[in-house]
Design a protein around this motif. Structure first.
Motif, mmCIF file in Angstrom:
data_model
loop_
_atom_site.group_PDB
_atom_site.id
_atom_site.type_symbol
_atom_site.label_atom_id
_atom_site.label_comp_id
_atom_site.label_asym_id
_atom_site.label_seq_id
_atom_site.Cartn_x
_atom_site.Cartn_y
_atom_site.Cartn_z
ATOM 1 N N GLY A 294 0.801 -1.211 0.000
ATOM 2 C CA GLY A 294 0.000 0.000 0.000
ATOM 3 C C GLY A 294 0.837 1.265 0.000
ATOM 4 O O GLY A 294 2.054 1.231 0.233
ATOM 5 N N PRO A 295 0.208 2.409 -0.237
ATOM 6 C CA PRO A 295 0.933 3.694 -0.276
ATOM 7 C C PRO A 295 1.669 4.005 1.022
ATOM 8 O O PRO A 295 2.788 4.539 0.995
ATOM 9 C CB PRO A 295 -0.184 4.711 -0.540
ATOM 10 C CG PRO A 295 -1.282 3.923 -1.181
ATOM 11 C CD PRO A 295 -1.213 2.565 -0.579
ATOM 12 N N ALA A 296 1.069 3.700 2.163
ATOM 13 C CA ALA A 296 1.703 3.998 3.441
ATOM 14 C C ALA A 296 2.990 3.188 3.609
ATOM 15 O O ALA A 296 4.005 3.710 4.092
ATOM 16 C CB ALA A 296 0.745 3.702 4.598
ATOM 17 N N GLU A 297 2.966 1.906 3.192
ATOM 18 C CA GLU A 297 4.157 1.070 3.304
ATOM 19 C C GLU A 297 5.252 1.544 2.346
ATOM 20 O O GLU A 297 6.436 1.565 2.703
ATOM 21 C CB GLU A 297 3.791 -0.386 3.015
ATOM 22 C CG GLU A 297 2.917 -1.023 4.085
ATOM 23 C CD GLU A 297 2.448 -2.407 3.679
ATOM 24 O OE1 GLU A 297 2.507 -3.321 4.528
ATOM 25 O OE2 GLU A 297 2.014 -2.582 2.517
ATOM 26 N N ARG A 298 4.855 1.947 1.150
ATOM 27 C CA ARG A 298 5.846 2.456 0.195
ATOM 28 C C ARG A 298 6.512 3.714 0.733
ATOM 29 O O ARG A 298 7.732 3.892 0.626
ATOM 30 C CB ARG A 298 5.175 2.743 -1.147
ATOM 31 C CG ARG A 298 4.655 1.505 -1.852
ATOM 32 C CD ARG A 298 4.172 1.806 -3.266
ATOM 33 N NE ARG A 298 3.534 0.644 -3.860
ATOM 34 C CZ ARG A 298 4.191 -0.379 -4.405
ATOM 35 N NH1 ARG A 298 5.520 -0.352 -4.441
ATOM 36 N NH2 ARG A 298 3.540 -1.408 -4.910
ATOM 37 N N ALA B 158 9.274 -0.581 -2.482
ATOM 38 C CA ALA B 158 8.697 -1.569 -1.568
ATOM 39 C C ALA B 158 8.035 -2.642 -2.418
ATOM 40 O O ALA B 158 7.137 -2.346 -3.210
ATOM 41 C CB ALA B 158 7.681 -0.904 -0.642
ATOM 42 N N TRP B 159 8.508 -3.869 -2.272
ATOM 43 C CA TRP B 159 8.031 -4.973 -3.104
ATOM 44 C C TRP B 159 7.131 -5.909 -2.320
ATOM 45 O O TRP B 159 7.359 -6.166 -1.127
ATOM 46 C CB TRP B 159 9.204 -5.805 -3.628
ATOM 47 C CG TRP B 159 9.965 -5.181 -4.753
ATOM 48 C CD1 TRP B 159 9.540 -4.214 -5.607
ATOM 49 C CD2 TRP B 159 11.308 -5.495 -5.147
ATOM 50 N NE1 TRP B 159 10.536 -3.911 -6.508
ATOM 51 C CE2 TRP B 159 11.621 -4.679 -6.253
ATOM 52 C CE3 TRP B 159 12.272 -6.393 -4.678
ATOM 53 C CZ2 TRP B 159 12.855 -4.724 -6.891
ATOM 54 C CZ3 TRP B 159 13.498 -6.450 -5.309
ATOM 55 C CH2 TRP B 159 13.789 -5.617 -6.409
ATOM 56 N N SER B 160 6.146 -6.462 -3.001
ATOM 57 C CA SER B 160 5.470 -7.645 -2.496
ATOM 58 C C SER B 160 6.356 -8.843 -2.795
ATOM 59 O O SER B 160 7.375 -8.726 -3.494
ATOM 60 C CB SER B 160 4.107 -7.816 -3.189
ATOM 61 O OG SER B 160 4.302 -8.101 -4.580
ATOM 62 N N ARG B 161 5.996 -10.012 -2.298
ATOM 63 C CA ARG B 161 6.799 -11.205 -2.572
ATOM 64 C C ARG B 161 6.774 -11.556 -4.056
ATOM 65 O O ARG B 161 7.796 -11.944 -4.627
ATOM 66 C CB ARG B 161 6.283 -12.374 -1.731
ATOM 67 C CG ARG B 161 6.506 -12.183 -0.244
ATOM 68 C CD ARG B 161 5.662 -13.121 0.600
ATOM 69 N NE ARG B 161 5.856 -12.882 2.027
ATOM 70 C CZ ARG B 161 5.088 -13.377 2.988
ATOM 71 N NH1 ARG B 161 4.057 -14.154 2.651
ATOM 72 N NH2 ARG B 161 5.333 -13.110 4.247
ATOM 73 N N ALA B 162 5.619 -11.410 -4.682
ATOM 74 C CA ALA B 162 5.517 -11.702 -6.114
ATOM 75 C C ALA B 162 6.387 -10.743 -6.924
ATOM 76 O O ALA B 162 7.020 -11.143 -7.911
ATOM 77 C CB ALA B 162 4.058 -11.607 -6.562
ATOM 78 N N GLU B 163 6.447 -9.486 -6.516
ATOM 79 C CA GLU B 163 7.303 -8.516 -7.220
ATOM 80 C C GLU B 163 8.772 -8.853 -7.031
ATOM 81 O O GLU B 163 9.582 -8.653 -7.948
ATOM 82 C CB GLU B 163 6.999 -7.102 -6.716
ATOM 83 C CG GLU B 163 5.648 -6.574 -7.170
ATOM 84 C CD GLU B 163 5.282 -5.251 -6.516
ATOM 85 O OE1 GLU B 163 4.636 -4.426 -7.193
ATOM 86 O OE2 GLU B 163 5.612 -5.046 -5.326
ATOM 87 N N PRO C 198 7.977 -5.086 2.814
ATOM 88 C CA PRO C 198 7.357 -4.717 4.090
ATOM 89 C C PRO C 198 6.781 -5.891 4.864
ATOM 90 O O PRO C 198 6.925 -5.968 6.097
ATOM 91 C CB PRO C 198 6.253 -3.737 3.665
ATOM 92 C CG PRO C 198 6.750 -3.148 2.386
ATOM 93 C CD PRO C 198 7.482 -4.260 1.698
ATOM 94 N N ALA C 199 6.128 -6.838 4.184
ATOM 95 C CA ALA C 199 5.528 -7.973 4.891
ATOM 96 C C ALA C 199 6.602 -8.810 5.574
ATOM 97 O O ALA C 199 6.422 -9.256 6.727
ATOM 98 C CB ALA C 199 4.730 -8.832 3.916
#
Length: 482
Positions: free
Chosen positions: A115-119, A148-153, A239-240
């Motif tokens: 999300g924007p806040a995490e980025r 900021a990446w997700s795992r898939a990214e 972030p996760a």
């Protein structure tokens, strides 16, 4: 992560209709008997060897498949047998990695879009980390952007680096698979060898996809294993995974994020401003991989004794000693070069980050020790590489290297320490890690004095260059007096 290196089975997929889908699969025989060793037994509704319809192969493959499942089965089979690329089917690897990520990490957390806040939090952490590092190293910022990446990214961004690292050993294994066939059979089995290569590419793609997919649930950035896996000059955090890493440490999440941002930004500075370093590290991995030999005798035994009713036997045999590093001076040198290079990179990052964080973060010592133990015990990152190329890719001498870099800082200052990265021949060796004091106080040519001598020689007056040790020079007083 799967413990079967280069295993055949595809990771199970959750039915779209949840428990109802599982019941249908069980009723159709999908849970009966062992899986097909080539991965087809895991297809929805397929009976596999020993399941319903085993006496009638056509019934086993087609009898219990609805049209949708049948189409998926043929599509998957077509991907496997039509592949004509390199030693690894990277399209399949990407697909399997994404499927593995979608299933969630071992701790139960699921992947989600950032999300924007995490980025914003990641961008601010990297920006602050770069400011702190300015005082700890002479190397300028190496991050053109922070993401900021997700795992898939992370999977998408790092697959090109995995391809560069894994292809060399995959080529050797692919050649060994062809050599298992007797020579007289090889002459007649052109199409069969081609099919074996296609299956081998799918086999590698499956295993690498599983490994990278599981690894995506653990890594916190793009440089966790000491190698630059992501795009150049792009500092990245997940972030996760950062949240999961700091969950039970009793440290504020902001400090955890900032400390990990310091490590990511320090790696980026090193790889951005030491242009030879990336090729040096990847070349060391390639040199080690090319010295690996595949135990073809064991492979022949496995193929000759293979029992279709017990495919686990094949998987168990493949994971026990398939790779054997050649016991030659060249291979030992390649391993020493790789281990030393990794130790020097991680040791420098450890020393620089500690110098930047210690005065500012109360949790700096605790976070430093946690990360050291994580590397020493070998998390999924190291296990992944051990599975893929038979190498534990972690710096065994991290603490020795960190102490050496810290001693160099005390003796020569930040500029003198970082100046050693100008050329690989200037770096400490494995022997120097055994005797750090000897390296730190070794006589170094004072190139500024040499330049002065050459300038004066051009003007008609030459003096001998000052070749005193750097630490002795730094203690001299009044050197500017004529």
């Amino acid at each position: 992560m799967s413990d079967t290196p280069f295993g055949f089975g595809l990771p199970p997929e959750e039915p779209e209709d949840g428990d109802e889908g599982k019941k249908k699969d069980q009723q159709s025989g999908g849970e009966q008997g062992p899986a097909n060793p080539f991965g087809f037994g895991g297809l929805p509704g397929a009976g596999g060897f020993g399941g319903p319809g085993a006496d009638n192969p056509l019934a086993a493959m087609f009898g219990s498949l609805n049209p949708t499942d049948l189409g998926a089965a043929f599509q998957q089979l077509g991907q496997m047998l039509s592949y004509e690329g390199g030693p690894v089917n990277w399209d399949m690897a990407k697909q399997i990695a994404r499927q593995t990520v979608a299933q969630g990490a071992p701790d139960g957390t699921k992947d989600a879009s950032v999300g924007p806040a995490e980025r914003k939090a990641v961008e601010e952490a990297v920006r602050l980390a770069d400011l702190w590092l300015d005082d700890a190293t002479s190397l300028p910022s190496g991050s053109a952007s922070a993401v900021a990446w997700s795992r898939a990214e992370w999977v998408e961004a790092t697959l090109p680096a995995w391809q560069e690292l894994v292809d060399p050993v995959a080529e050797r294994v692919g050649a060994a698979m062809g050599d298992v066939l007797p020579e007289e059979m090889q002459a007649m089995a052109g199409p069969l060898i081609g099919m074996m290569r296609s299956m081998g590419g799918a086999m590698f793609g499956t295993q690498i996809g599983q490994a990278v997919g599981v690894l995506a649930g653990e890594v916190v950035g793009s440089t966790d294993i000491g190698l630059p896996l992501g795009p150049a000059r792009k500092a990245a955090l997940l972030p996760a995974n950062v949240e999961a890493f700091g969950k039970d440490l009793g440290v504020p999440q902001e400090e955890v994020r900032l400390y990990l941002a310091l490590r990511e930004a320090a790696h980026q500075r090193l790889f951005a401003h030491v242009p030879w370093l990336r090729s040096h590290l990847f070349g060391a991995v390639d040199g080690y991989a090319r010295g690996i030999k595949v135990d073809t005798a064991k492979l022949e035994d496995v193929v000759g004794q293979f029992d279709p009713q017990n495919p686990e036997q094949l998987q168990d045999a493949l994971q026990q000693g398939m790779f054997q590093p050649e016991d030659t001076p060249e291979q030992k040198a390649a391993l020493a070069r790789l281990e030393t290079a990794l130790a020097l990179v991680e040791g420098w990052v450890d020393a620089v980050v500690h110098a930047a964080a210690k005065p500012r973060l109360s949790s700096a010592d605790a976070l430093r020790e946690t990360l050291r133990r994580r590397r020493a015990t070998g998390g999924p990152a190291e296990q992944t590489f051990a599975t893929l190329i038979g190498l534990e890719l972690r710096p065994r001498r991290l603490r020795d290297a960190s102490r050496l870099w810290a001693s160099l800082t005390d003796a020569r200052g930040v500029d003198g320490r970082d100046g050693l990265w100008a050329h690989p021949d200037m770096l400490p060796t494995a022997t120097d890690l055994d005797d750090p004091d000897g390296f730190v106080h070794r006589e170094q040519l004072d190139f500024s004095e040499l330049d002065k001598m050459l300038g004066e020689a051009a003007g008609g007056s030459a003096e001998k260059p000052n070749l005193k040790k750097d630490d002795e020079k730094s203690d001299d007083k009044g050197d500017d007096t004529e």
